[in-house]
Motif scaffolding. Structure first.
Motif, PDB file in Angstrom:
ATOM      1  N   GLN A  68       0.970  -1.262  -0.051  1.00  0.00           N
ATOM      2  CA  GLN A  68       0.027   0.029   0.156  1.00  0.00           C
ATOM      3  C   GLN A  68       0.807   1.222  -0.116  1.00  0.00           C
ATOM      4  O   GLN A  68       1.824   1.110   0.808  1.00  0.00           O
ATOM      5  CB  GLN A  68      -0.812   0.052   1.256  1.00  0.00           C
ATOM      6  CG  GLN A  68      -1.974  -1.121   1.105  1.00  0.00           C
ATOM      7  CD  GLN A  68      -2.806  -0.752   2.401  1.00  0.00           C
ATOM      8  OE1 GLN A  68      -2.456  -1.138   3.508  1.00  0.00           O
ATOM      9  NE2 GLN A  68      -4.008  -0.127   2.386  1.00  0.00           N
ATOM     10  N   TRP A  69       0.530   2.202  -0.606  1.00  0.00           N
ATOM     11  CA  TRP A  69       1.273   3.676  -0.904  1.00  0.00           C
ATOM     12  C   TRP A  69       0.495   4.632  -1.049  1.00  0.00           C
ATOM     13  O   TRP A  69      -0.739   4.749  -1.481  1.00  0.00           O
ATOM     14  CB  TRP A  69       2.491   3.214  -1.872  1.00  0.00           C
ATOM     15  CG  TRP A  69       1.833   3.034  -3.295  1.00  0.00           C
ATOM     16  CD1 TRP A  69       1.954   1.818  -3.917  1.00  0.00           C
ATOM     17  CD2 TRP A  69       1.606   3.767  -4.135  1.00  0.00           C
ATOM     18  NE1 TRP A  69       1.487   1.992  -5.166  1.00  0.00           N
ATOM     19  CE2 TRP A  69       1.135   3.368  -5.467  1.00  0.00           C
ATOM     20  CE3 TRP A  69       1.373   5.383  -4.319  1.00  0.00           C
ATOM     21  CZ2 TRP A  69       0.680   3.715  -6.582  1.00  0.00           C
ATOM     22  CZ3 TRP A  69       0.825   5.888  -5.307  1.00  0.00           C
ATOM     23  CH2 TRP A  69       0.648   5.205  -6.637  1.00  0.00           C
ATOM     24  N   THR A  70       1.033   5.896  -0.547  1.00  0.00           N
ATOM     25  CA  THR A  70       0.207   7.052  -0.671  1.00  0.00           C
ATOM     26  C   THR A  70       1.183   8.030  -1.024  1.00  0.00           C
ATOM     27  O   THR A  70       2.453   7.825  -0.239  1.00  0.00           O
ATOM     28  CB  THR A  70      -0.617   7.488   0.806  1.00  0.00           C
ATOM     29  OG1 THR A  70       0.342   7.529   1.775  1.00  0.00           O
ATOM     30  CG2 THR A  70      -2.024   6.767   0.903  1.00  0.00           C
ATOM     31  N   TYR A  71       1.051   9.137  -1.770  1.00  0.00           N
ATOM     32  CA  TYR A  71       1.952   9.946  -2.466  1.00  0.00           C
ATOM     33  C   TYR A  71       1.347  11.245  -2.179  1.00  0.00           C
ATOM     34  O   TYR A  71       0.161  11.709  -2.450  1.00  0.00           O
ATOM     35  CB  TYR A  71       2.080   9.665  -4.130  1.00  0.00           C
ATOM     36  CG  TYR A  71       3.179  10.711  -4.372  1.00  0.00           C
ATOM     37  CD1 TYR A  71       4.391  10.694  -4.019  1.00  0.00           C
ATOM     38  CD2 TYR A  71       2.685  11.614  -5.475  1.00  0.00           C
ATOM     39  CE1 TYR A  71       5.316  11.403  -4.759  1.00  0.00           C
ATOM     40  CE2 TYR A  71       3.503  12.312  -6.149  1.00  0.00           C
ATOM     41  CZ  TYR A  71       5.050  12.389  -5.715  1.00  0.00           C
ATOM     42  OH  TYR A  71       5.720  13.147  -6.240  1.00  0.00           O
ATOM     43  N   ASN A  72       2.219  12.134  -1.590  1.00  0.00           N
ATOM     44  CA  ASN A  72       2.098  13.472  -1.089  1.00  0.00           C
ATOM     45  C   ASN A  72       0.844  13.669  -0.192  1.00  0.00           C
ATOM     46  O   ASN A  72       0.033  14.712  -0.570  1.00  0.00           O
ATOM     47  CB  ASN A  72       2.044  14.324  -2.481  1.00  0.00           C
ATOM     48  CG  ASN A  72       3.300  14.628  -2.767  1.00  0.00           C
ATOM     49  OD1 ASN A  72       4.554  14.224  -2.110  1.00  0.00           O
ATOM     50  ND2 ASN A  72       3.637  15.368  -3.916  1.00  0.00           N
ATOM     51  N   LYS A  73       0.623  12.737   0.804  1.00  0.00           N
ATOM     52  CA  LYS A  73      -0.458  13.072   1.611  1.00  0.00           C
ATOM     53  C   LYS A  73      -0.022  13.484   2.931  1.00  0.00           C
ATOM     54  O   LYS A  73       0.741  12.822   3.376  1.00  0.00           O
ATOM     55  CB  LYS A  73      -1.421  11.861   1.800  1.00  0.00           C
ATOM     56  CG  LYS A  73      -2.093  11.337   0.483  1.00  0.00           C
ATOM     57  CD  LYS A  73      -3.390  12.118   0.314  1.00  0.00           C
ATOM     58  CE  LYS A  73      -4.195  11.103  -0.639  1.00  0.00           C
ATOM     59  NZ  LYS A  73      -3.626  11.214  -2.054  1.00  0.00           N
ATOM     60  N   SER A  74      -0.162  14.845   3.202  1.00  0.00           N
ATOM     61  CA  SER A  74       0.802  15.196   4.381  1.00  0.00           C
ATOM     62  C   SER A  74       0.359  14.708   5.724  1.00  0.00           C
ATOM     63  O   SER A  74       1.408  14.650   6.585  1.00  0.00           O
ATOM     64  CB  SER A  74       0.452  16.792   4.413  1.00  0.00           C
ATOM     65  OG  SER A  74      -0.876  17.127   4.763  1.00  0.00           O
ATOM     66  N   ALA A  75      -0.930  14.395   5.991  1.00  0.00           N
ATOM     67  CA  ALA A  75      -1.454  13.882   7.350  1.00  0.00           C
ATOM     68  C   ALA A  75      -0.298  12.526   7.747  1.00  0.00           C
ATOM     69  O   ALA A  75       0.370  12.571   8.865  1.00  0.00           O
ATOM     70  CB  ALA A  75      -2.717  13.455   7.454  1.00  0.00           C
ATOM     71  N   PRO A  76      -0.333  11.388   6.824  1.00  0.00           N
ATOM     72  CA  PRO A  76       0.529  10.389   7.636  1.00  0.00           C
ATOM     73  C   PRO A  76       2.035  10.629   7.641  1.00  0.00           C
ATOM     74  O   PRO A  76       2.712   9.912   8.379  1.00  0.00           O
ATOM     75  CB  PRO A  76       0.257   9.199   6.525  1.00  0.00           C
ATOM     76  CG  PRO A  76      -0.530   9.978   5.326  1.00  0.00           C
ATOM     77  CD  PRO A  76      -1.050  11.325   5.799  1.00  0.00           C
ATOM     78  N   CYS A  77       2.530  11.696   6.817  1.00  0.00           N
ATOM     79  CA  CYS A  77       3.709  12.010   6.843  1.00  0.00           C
ATOM     80  C   CYS A  77       4.183  12.883   7.838  1.00  0.00           C
ATOM     81  O   CYS A  77       5.485  13.353   8.112  1.00  0.00           O
ATOM     82  CB  CYS A  77       4.350  12.512   5.536  1.00  0.00           C
ATOM     83  SG  CYS A  77       4.649  11.217   4.257  1.00  0.00           S
ATOM     84  N   HIS A  78       3.301  13.673   8.506  1.00  0.00           N
ATOM     85  CA  HIS A  78       3.315  14.998   9.721  1.00  0.00           C
ATOM     86  C   HIS A  78       4.369  14.517  10.771  1.00  0.00           C
ATOM     87  O   HIS A  78       4.414  13.458  11.205  1.00  0.00           O
ATOM     88  CB  HIS A  78       2.094  15.025  10.295  1.00  0.00           C
ATOM     89  CG  HIS A  78       1.961  16.147  11.197  1.00  0.00           C
ATOM     90  ND1 HIS A  78       2.508  17.617  10.580  1.00  0.00           N
ATOM     91  CD2 HIS A  78       1.831  16.462  12.418  1.00  0.00           C
ATOM     92  CE1 HIS A  78       2.435  18.315  11.478  1.00  0.00           C
ATOM     93  NE2 HIS A  78       2.107  17.657  12.760  1.00  0.00           N
ATOM     94  N   GLN A  79       5.513  15.211  10.732  1.00  0.00           N
ATOM     95  CA  GLN A  79       6.497  15.016  11.671  1.00  0.00           C
ATOM     96  C   GLN A  79       7.479  13.921  11.325  1.00  0.00           C
ATOM     97  O   GLN A  79       8.071  13.289  12.442  1.00  0.00           O
ATOM     98  CB  GLN A  79       6.109  15.008  13.106  1.00  0.00           C
ATOM     99  CG  GLN A  79       5.440  16.337  13.512  1.00  0.00           C
ATOM    100  CD  GLN A  79       5.003  16.451  15.142  1.00  0.00           C
ATOM    101  OE1 GLN A  79       4.632  15.210  15.515  1.00  0.00           O
ATOM    102  NE2 GLN A  79       5.364  17.302  15.710  1.00  0.00           N
ATOM    103  N   SER A  80       7.248  13.201  10.087  1.00  0.00           N
ATOM    104  CA  SER A  80       8.319  12.213   9.679  1.00  0.00           C
ATOM    105  C   SER A  80       9.501  12.645   9.458  1.00  0.00           C
ATOM    106  O   SER A  80       9.485  13.879   9.203  1.00  0.00           O
ATOM    107  CB  SER A  80       7.616  11.361   8.569  1.00  0.00           C
ATOM    108  OG  SER A  80       7.666  12.176   7.503  1.00  0.00           O
ATOM    109  N   ARG A  81      10.354  11.597   9.450  1.00  0.00           N
ATOM    110  CA  ARG A  81      11.784  12.001   8.947  1.00  0.00           C
ATOM    111  C   ARG A  81      11.835  10.995   7.616  1.00  0.00           C
ATOM    112  O   ARG A  81      10.971  10.447   7.334  1.00  0.00           O
ATOM    113  CB  ARG A  81      12.885  11.541   9.917  1.00  0.00           C
ATOM    114  CG  ARG A  81      13.016  12.156  11.204  1.00  0.00           C
ATOM    115  CD  ARG A  81      13.866  13.272  11.309  1.00  0.00           C
ATOM    116  NE  ARG A  81      15.117  12.708  11.160  1.00  0.00           N
ATOM    117  CZ  ARG A  81      16.302  13.684  10.701  1.00  0.00           C
ATOM    118  NH1 ARG A  81      15.769  14.955  10.586  1.00  0.00           N
ATOM    119  NH2 ARG A  81      17.311  13.424  10.770  1.00  0.00           N
ATOM    120  N   ALA A  82      12.821  11.351   6.763  1.00  0.00           N
ATOM    121  CA  ALA A  82      13.137  10.358   5.699  1.00  0.00           C
ATOM    122  C   ALA A  82      13.775   9.254   5.794  1.00  0.00           C
ATOM    123  O   ALA A  82      14.956   9.172   6.464  1.00  0.00           O
ATOM    124  CB  ALA A  82      14.010  11.318   4.715  1.00  0.00           C
ATOM    125  N   ALA A  83      12.917   8.189   5.229  1.00  0.00           N
ATOM    126  CA  ALA A  83      13.710   6.917   5.788  1.00  0.00           C
ATOM    127  C   ALA A  83      15.144   6.496   5.151  1.00  0.00           C
ATOM    128  O   ALA A  83      15.201   7.000   3.931  1.00  0.00           O
ATOM    129  CB  ALA A  83      12.613   5.744   5.243  1.00  0.00           C
TER     130      ALA A  83
END
Length: 205
Positions: free
Chosen positions: A181-196
């Motif tokens: 499963q992937w999502t692209y450029n959705k800000s909510a799930p990436c909020h405050q994330s770092r780059a893996a």
């Protein structure tokens, strides 16, 4: 009539193959350009063309060469709606190919070799980073295997410095991250994330 891409890493990149009268054949790269490739990508629901290839970049096909001097304007619904030369003077070393925007490919950048570094994905014509919010051992394992780099040794984390962000969630071992499963450029799930990032136990090119 049918159309497919062969020899690539996903159904959205590869050598252009057309089925005609029950036989699959290829397209010659003479005059093969982005307008022609756009028609192929759209017909396959693969977005638009981000790269055009000639010279059998995805390997030589077999069977008849069914199109030469293709002259699409780019708005056609099917490749066979475009004008093409009735005769060809090509061989399979001139087979045409395309990479469409919905194809995903990956690299590890900034590490000692191609098997370590920040995870970056080429998608829709641009390189993006991957959010570490759902980046676990399974996702890292899928990526290391896809890159031919063995298994993950350890996780790294980096800053997001590229414009796009991708998020992956795998339920099980898959042939590539695009199958998860992937999502692209959705800000909510990436909020405050770092780059893996990841260090795999293999060594890259």
């Amino acid at each position: 009539r049918a159309l497919r891409l062969a020899g690539g890493q996903s159904r959205c990149e590869g050598r252009v193959e057309v089925e005609q009268a029950g036989a699959w054949g290829t397209v010659c790269d003479d005059a093969w350009d982005l307008a022609d490739a756009d028609v192929v990508c759209r017909q396959l629901r693969c977005g638009w063309a981000v790269r055009v290839h000639g010279g059998a970049a995805f390997g030589r096909g077999s069977g008849p060469i069914l199109r030469d001097e293709v002259g699409c304007e780019g708005h056609e619904e099917h490749l066979w709606d475009c004008p093409a030369a009735p005769e060809h003077d090509c061989s399979h070393k001139e087979d045409a190919g395309v990479v469409c925007s919905e194809h995903q490919e990956w690299r590890l950048s900034g590490g000692r070799d191609g098997c370590a570094g920040r995870v970056e994905v080429f998608f829709r014509g641009t390189w993006s980073t991957v959010c570490d919010s759902t980046w676990y051992k399974l996702e890292a394992s899928v990526l290391c295997r896809t890159l031919g780099c063995g298994e993950p040794l350890r996780q790294l984390s980096f800053g997001h410095t590229l414009p796009g962000r991708m998020l992956y969630q795998c339920e099980s071992q898959q042939p590539s991250l695009a199958h998860c499963q992937w999502t692209y450029n959705k800000s909510a799930p990436c909020h405050q994330s770092r780059a893996a990032g990841v260090v795999c136990n293999g060594t890259g090119p």
